[in-house]
Design a protein around this motif. Structure first.
Motif, mmCIF file in Angstrom:
data_model
loop_
_atom_site.group_PDB
_atom_site.id
_atom_site.type_symbol
_atom_site.label_atom_id
_atom_site.label_comp_id
_atom_site.label_asym_id
_atom_site.label_seq_id
_atom_site.Cartn_x
_atom_site.Cartn_y
_atom_site.Cartn_z
ATOM 1 N N ARG A 21 1.966 4.563 -3.588
ATOM 2 C CA ARG A 21 0.798 3.690 -3.342
ATOM 3 C C ARG A 21 1.235 2.266 -3.038
ATOM 4 O O ARG A 21 0.678 1.613 -2.169
ATOM 5 C CB ARG A 21 -0.135 3.699 -4.554
ATOM 6 N N GLU A 22 2.234 1.793 -3.765
ATOM 7 C CA GLU A 22 2.733 0.446 -3.526
ATOM 8 C C GLU A 22 3.384 0.363 -2.143
ATOM 9 O O GLU A 22 3.273 -0.643 -1.452
ATOM 10 C CB GLU A 22 3.729 0.031 -4.602
ATOM 11 N N THR A 25 0.681 -0.219 0.366
ATOM 12 C CA THR A 25 0.197 -1.596 0.254
ATOM 13 C C THR A 25 1.187 -2.574 0.879
ATOM 14 O O THR A 25 0.795 -3.487 1.605
ATOM 15 C CB THR A 25 -0.022 -1.963 -1.228
ATOM 16 N N LEU A 26 2.465 -2.381 0.619
ATOM 17 C CA LEU A 26 3.490 -3.263 1.178
ATOM 18 C C LEU A 26 3.511 -3.184 2.707
ATOM 19 O O LEU A 26 3.558 -4.211 3.386
ATOM 20 C CB LEU A 26 4.867 -2.909 0.616
ATOM 21 N N ALA A 28 1.116 -2.354 4.678
ATOM 22 C CA ALA A 28 -0.108 -2.972 5.201
ATOM 23 C C ALA A 28 -0.070 -4.494 5.086
ATOM 24 O O ALA A 28 -0.779 -5.189 5.816
ATOM 25 C CB ALA A 28 -1.319 -2.420 4.464
ATOM 26 N N SER A 29 0.787 -5.010 4.199
ATOM 27 C CA SER A 29 0.867 -6.448 3.965
ATOM 28 C C SER A 29 1.974 -7.125 4.770
ATOM 29 O O SER A 29 2.310 -8.278 4.511
ATOM 30 C CB SER A 29 1.112 -6.714 2.476
#
Length: 50
Positions: A21-22, A25-26, A28-29
């Motif tokens: 999940r992280e 997120t990473l 996408a960031s």
């Protein structure tokens, strides 16, 4: 096992995580997953860690 490493494309900030999940997120960031280390890099790391 080597933990996946992510580097932010603008700041160069590095994060290591095995959490899926992280990872999402990473990415996408603005982080990019680094390629696996080559044998030469692993050898240099081993010499430097002694």
């Amino acid at each position: 096992m080597t933990m996946p490493r992510f580097t932010h494309k603008d700041t160069g900030h590095v994060v290591e995580t095995s959490d899926a999940r992280e990872r999402v997120t990473l990415l996408a960031s603005g982080y990019r997953e680094q390629a696996a280390k080559t044998a030469a890099v692993r050898e240099a790391d081993a010499k430097n860690s002694k």
